[in-house]
Design a protein around this motif. Structure first.
Motif, PDB file in Angstrom:
ATOM      1  N   GLY A  33       0.624  -1.297   0.046  1.00  0.00           N
ATOM      2  CA  GLY A  33      -0.043   0.088  -0.034  1.00  0.00           C
ATOM      3  C   GLY A  33       0.933   1.150  -0.021  1.00  0.00           C
ATOM      4  O   GLY A  33       0.590   2.229  -0.826  1.00  0.00           O
ATOM      5  N   LYS A  34       1.967   1.181   0.841  1.00  0.00           N
ATOM      6  CA  LYS A  34       2.826   2.547   1.060  1.00  0.00           C
ATOM      7  C   LYS A  34       3.317   2.723  -0.483  1.00  0.00           C
ATOM      8  O   LYS A  34       3.730   3.934  -0.982  1.00  0.00           O
ATOM      9  CB  LYS A  34       3.646   2.382   2.055  1.00  0.00           C
ATOM     10  CG  LYS A  34       4.328   3.752   2.326  1.00  0.00           C
ATOM     11  CD  LYS A  34       5.299   3.447   3.518  1.00  0.00           C
ATOM     12  CE  LYS A  34       4.843   3.510   4.731  1.00  0.00           C
ATOM     13  NZ  LYS A  34       5.952   3.156   5.878  1.00  0.00           N
ATOM     14  N   VAL A  35       4.003   1.777  -0.872  1.00  0.00           N
ATOM     15  CA  VAL A  35       4.645   1.978  -2.274  1.00  0.00           C
ATOM     16  C   VAL A  35       3.680   2.340  -3.409  1.00  0.00           C
ATOM     17  O   VAL A  35       3.995   3.427  -3.932  1.00  0.00           O
ATOM     18  CB  VAL A  35       5.273   0.610  -2.728  1.00  0.00           C
ATOM     19  CG1 VAL A  35       6.158   0.755  -4.083  1.00  0.00           C
ATOM     20  CG2 VAL A  35       6.340   0.153  -1.692  1.00  0.00           C
ATOM     21  N   GLY A  36       2.568   1.810  -3.133  1.00  0.00           N
ATOM     22  CA  GLY A  36       1.673   2.256  -4.354  1.00  0.00           C
ATOM     23  C   GLY A  36       1.257   3.653  -3.809  1.00  0.00           C
ATOM     24  O   GLY A  36       1.190   4.522  -4.986  1.00  0.00           O
ATOM     25  N   HIS A  37       0.942   3.992  -2.751  1.00  0.00           N
ATOM     26  CA  HIS A  37       0.641   5.300  -2.236  1.00  0.00           C
ATOM     27  C   HIS A  37       1.560   6.307  -2.718  1.00  0.00           C
ATOM     28  O   HIS A  37       0.957   7.540  -3.315  1.00  0.00           O
ATOM     29  CB  HIS A  37       0.354   5.364  -0.771  1.00  0.00           C
ATOM     30  CG  HIS A  37      -0.321   6.530  -0.411  1.00  0.00           C
ATOM     31  ND1 HIS A  37      -1.213   7.156  -0.773  1.00  0.00           N
ATOM     32  CD2 HIS A  37       0.217   7.393   0.647  1.00  0.00           C
ATOM     33  CE1 HIS A  37      -1.466   8.369  -0.133  1.00  0.00           C
ATOM     34  NE2 HIS A  37      -0.662   8.356   0.524  1.00  0.00           N
ATOM     35  N   LYS A  38       2.836   6.100  -2.349  1.00  0.00           N
ATOM     36  CA  LYS A  38       4.120   7.120  -2.694  1.00  0.00           C
ATOM     37  C   LYS A  38       4.232   7.461  -4.182  1.00  0.00           C
ATOM     38  O   LYS A  38       4.221   8.469  -4.741  1.00  0.00           O
ATOM     39  CB  LYS A  38       5.176   6.735  -2.335  1.00  0.00           C
ATOM     40  CG  LYS A  38       5.367   6.655  -0.884  1.00  0.00           C
ATOM     41  CD  LYS A  38       5.483   8.076  -0.152  1.00  0.00           C
ATOM     42  CE  LYS A  38       5.090   8.146   1.429  1.00  0.00           C
ATOM     43  NZ  LYS A  38       4.964   9.521   1.847  1.00  0.00           N
TER      44      LYS A  38
END
Lengths: 171, 770
Positions: free
Chosen positions: B208-213
């Motif tokens: 989620g974080k990688v996608g979000h960034k």
């Protein structure tokens, strides 16, 4: 040289498929011409402009067929045994184009190419990419993308008011 | 604390808790973007106050922590998304504890433990770029909770993300060649957005974080704040690779194999590089494509540019491989900074996945409801095939069925005396039929996936509207065509929303009905069609108001007497609304006219039924498949047309005395069971020379358009057969009255009539000529 004429020499290697309509020889880029078939029964499609001949069954696929004579406002003519349908693919869509007589494939050199010549006010150059001169032959190279651009359906209800122009080369 | 005071606490908390809950959900739904934090702060303040007066010291710590996060969100020290997911997870635990407390005693020890851990984790998140900047940062993700592995959610997620990343990679490669392709960025953005959303939903914070960034950076590119310079490409490719590795790791985890740690540091390093490059003018946001574009237009070989990029790619791959090796070596001695990301997954789990427990639970419930259980721990291998190839296949099979039926109906075959020929033909027919069913079956999926998306929305809507809604689902395993699955969600959602917003009365106004509203969704097969019914037990449609509105808008022409069904049909007119207040729920999205259009585009119909005070039901009838229909072949002049059987009410040759003229024109109507049916002459409309012009020699095909019968006049009715629909292609798209074509038995093309647009077009012409 425009983007399309660049494509003509780089994509198609300057190769043209040429055919006659009336007494004039026309050419289209070899890359855009997918196959040539004889004239077959065409099913008319209602509420379409006059040059839209209808649809054919090409080995199980339904493709529309237009009459280039009518598209260029030349007098209509019954199909003969020489007539054929050139299947042209633009942006993944196939369209059949009826032509009077198939000439063959020629390769032209960039030096023989002349971009959209001035043919006088009464000729529509919108469909013309340029011209090629080979010995005595003059080939009008068609810009099939604009010939087949989807303006046609918008003309559906206007077809009655379109003036019947006659191309001078016919006379 | 005494029983009474517990009870009192519960009562006091009810209202602010509901408000806080709905604000949090709202924030969650809106992807945490435009949230007004005060909506969360205010009820939270109230709750804090109540806890305080009741001396609930156990929560003081947690409350202080939550205030800190909210403050961090407000000052943009942490992203909305991350911050709120922390708020949600802590708050959900608090709620749970409060509930146990109200009922009796609660044990706060695990909560404090959890709080300590999540605080440590949050310290890392708060300053994520600093904490994660080490390029050696690796991570081993947590195994997702068993329930979502069992119900196939993880498997679906892995397949979906895998496919999405493939296209992203392709698009990135194209973009590198030609950065002018703006649509590509949008597409990549959508994929990243989905990855972010779904991984949040399933509780996979790292992905989620990688996608979000990545999404953040893409959104800056979309807004023109950032150009597509090499560091950005570097970042985007890293993002794809990192996500791929994380997905691969997830796959091994789920399959119970050893998971290699995945490097995520390189991604965050690139991110840091890109982000630090925003201010200095050295980063070239303005200069987009020129160099390569120039190369192309001057006719220099494009191949050069291509090979150059390939090398770059190879270099990058090599670099990645090296990193991977380095990671493997570096792994045993974890750097002190490392646990930051790991702890997010690992140490934060006194409960399985505190981030979204409710979601996981609801998913589990849903899976049970829908009965879509898949084998546990197995990643179903999926074969991705272009839909086009499937279409070709089903077209061909359809034609084969048609050709075969023509053969068996051939009189010459009938006359054959050899019995073996007939039994062989029978056999061939059986094989062909089952082949067709199998091929059509490839495109069929259970409608349950749509239902489950709807149930989540219903849950949220019910929270937002303050109405208690019981959702009943049945027939979730009904198989329908993929194209229907893809298109039916929006109209269904709209109808369900309407039911909740306008249909179901607010609590207290429901008379002697149960206080909770009932919305039921039912799917079933009915012969060659599928029927989806949406029913609510709300107040029903008010036919008087609708009629008044229709008259006001001039939709009711004469003093015609309209049945209730006719009146209900007005709600599907564009821009028709009787709602006095446009609410947050129903004010957005598609209108009822779009609902009808979508259904009609799928060759379906909507039937509305409503009883005042009792409720409303919408029945959507859709064909089982959109590629093969049962059709009536008719002829007009030399042309043949196909009428979809679903549209045909009956065929009739009217008696002379039943034909009526109007305004000097003869034979414009005919009487059918006492009703005047207008005659629409296809030969006139299509400008064909017919063989017959008089209705009492020809055939009238009666079709229903908007509950009204119309008679389409054709020369002759030929036969009924299954036909395979083909589109007429882009060049003939949007023709009124025709929905496609088909190859008939003799190899010629027949055009398929779409009565609805045909009649509507007809009306338009009448309107124009007046």
């Amino acid at each position: 040289m425009g983007e399309k004429s660049t494509q003509l020499f780089e994509g198609s290697g300057g190769k043209l498929l040429t055919f006659m309509i009336g007494s004039q020889e026309y050419g289209i880029q070899i890359l855009e011409a997918r196959e040539v078939v004889g004239v077959m029964p065409i099913e008319p499609v209602p509420q379409t402009p006059e040059f839209m001949m209808g649809v054919i069954n090409l080995r199980g696929n339904i493709i529309p067929v237009i009459d280039l004579r009518r598209k260029f406002n030349m007098p209509a003519q019954e199909a003969t045994t020489d007539s054929c349908i050139v299947k042209v693919d633009i942006h993944g869509h196939s369209t059949g184009c009826i032509v009077d007589f198939l000439v063959g494939v020629v390769t032209i050199d960039p030096k023989d190419f002349e971009k959209s010549p001035d043919l006088g006010a009464n000729i529509n150059t919108e469909f013309i990419l340029g011209m090629a001169k080979l010995d005595k032959r003059v080939i009008i190279i068609l810009d099939m993308e604009s010939v087949l651009s989807n303006g046609e359906l918008k003309q559906i209800h206007k077809k009655e008011i379109q003036p019947e122009l006659v191309e001078p080369s016919e006379g | 604390m005494s029983e009474d005071s517990h009870h009192e606490l519960g009562e006091l908390l009810t209202l602010p808790r509901e408000r806080l809950r709905s604000s949090l959900l709202e924030a969650d739904l809106r992807e945490c973007r435009l949230t007004d934090l005060s909506d969360i702060m205010l009820p939270f303040d109230e709750i804090t106050e109540i806890y305080h007066t009741h001396g609930l010291v156990d929560f003081e710590d947690a409350i202080a922590f939550l205030y800190q996060i909210l403050g961090d969100i407000a000052t943009e020290h942490v992203s909305h998304y991350t911050g709120l997911s922390y708020v949600l997870s802590v708050y959900e635990l608090m709620e749970e504890l409060t509930d146990t407390l109200i009922e009796g005693e609660a044990d706060f020890a695990p909560f404090h433990l959890f709080l300590e851990k999540i605080k440590t984790t949050f310290k890392g998140v708060e300053n994520v770029t600093v904490a994660l900047a080490s390029p050696e940062q690796t991570i081993v993700q947590d195994l997702p909770p068993n329930d979502i592995i069992e119900d196939g959610s993880v498997s679906d997620f892995i397949n979906e993300v895998g496919d999405g990343l493939e296209t992203v990679e392709e698009y990135l490669l194209t973009l590198e060649q030609d950065p002018e392709q703006d649509g590509y960025i949008d597409h990549i953005f959508r994929v990243m957005h989905t990855i972010k959303g779904t991984s949040g939903f399933l509780g996979m914070p790292t992905i989620g974080k990688v996608g979000h960034k990545t999404e953040d950076v893409l959104s800056e590119i979309r807004d023109g704040k950032r150009g597509l310079d090499p560091p950005v490409f570097e970042l985007l490719f890293r993002s794809v690779d990192t996500l791929k590795n994380l997905i691969a790791q997830l796959t091994s985890l789920v399959q119970g194999q050893n998971a290699e740690p995945v490097n995520i540091g390189m991604f965050f390093r690139s991110l840091e590089l890109v982000q630090s490059g925003v201010e200095p003018p050295a980063a070239t946001p303005v200069q987009k494509a020129p160099p390569k574009a120039a190369e192309v237009s001057t006719g220099k070989p494009v191949a050069e540019a291509e090979s150059g990029d390939d090398d770059e790619m190879l270099d990058m791959e090599a670099a990645m491989a090296e990193e991977a090796e380095a990671d493997a070596l570096a792994h045993p001695e974890l750097t002190p900074k490392e646990p930051v990301a790991a702890s997010q997954n690992g140490e934060m789990s006194p409960k399985p996945h505190p981030a979204r427990p409710t979601v996981a639970e609801s998913q589990k419930k849903m899976a049970a409801q829908l009965g879509t259980g898949k084998a546990a721990g197995v990643i179903q291998e999926m074969l991705k095939v272009p839909a086009e190839r499937l279409d070709d296949l089903s077209n061909l099979v359809g034609e084969m069925v048609v050709a075969l039926s023509l053969l068996t109906q051939n009189p010459a075959v009938d006359e054959m005396v050899d019995r073996r020929v007939h039994s062989q033909l029978d056999h061939l027919e059986k094989i062909t039929e089952s082949l067709r069913d199998k091929v059509l079956g490839i495109r069929m999926f259970p409608i349950g996936s749509v239902f489950s998306k709807l149930s989540r929305q219903v849950r949220d809507l019910s929270q937002k509207s303050g109405k208690k809604i019981n959702l009943e689902l049945s027939g979730a395993d009904t198989l329908v065509d993929k194209s229907i699955i893809d298109n039916i969600y929006a109209p269904l959602m709209h109808l369900v929303r309407n039911s909740i917003d306008h249909g179901i009365e607010p609590p207290g106004e429901r008379g002697d009905k149960e206080s909770g509203g009932l919305v039921s969704l039912k799917a079933q097969h009915l012969g060659d069609a599928i029927e989806i019914e949406i029913r609510d037990d709300g107040q029903g449609l008010d036919s008087a108001t609708i009629l008044a509105k229709a008259q006001e808008r001039g939709l009711v022409k004469n003093r015609e007497t309209l049945s209730d069904k006719d009146i209900f049909n007005f709600i599907f007119m564009p821009g028709f609304s009787t709602a006095k207040v446009v609410t947050d729920i129903s004010g957005r999205g598609v209108g009822m006219d779009v609902v009808r259009k979508t259904i009609e585009a799928l060759r379906g119909k909507i039937e509305t039924d409503s009883t005042r005070g009792k409720g409303t039901s919408f029945k959507l009838r859709l064909p089982l498949t959109t590629s093969i229909i049962e059709g009536l072949v008719v002829s007009v002049g030399d042309s043949r047309f196909i009428m979809p059987i679903l549209d045909v009410l009956q065929t009739i040759t009217p008696e002379k005395q039943d034909l009526k003229g109007v305004q000097g024109k003869d034979e414009e109507f005919f009487l059918l069971a006492g009703e005047m049916v207008p005659i629409v002459r296809l030969y006139e409309l299509f400008q064909i020379t017919p063989k017959v012009t008089s209705p009492n020699n020809a055939v009238v095909v009666v079709v229903l358009v908007g509950n009204r019968p119309y008679g389409l006049l054709v020369d002759e009715m030929l036969h009924r057969q299954q036909i395979v629909i083909q589109q007429l292609g882009a060049r003939l798209k949007g023709l009124k009255g025709l929905s496609g074509g088909t190859i008939l038995g003799d190899g010629r093309v027949g055009l398929i009539i779409d009565p609805i647009s045909l009649i509507q077009e007809q009306h338009l012409h009448v309107g124009e000529s007046l």
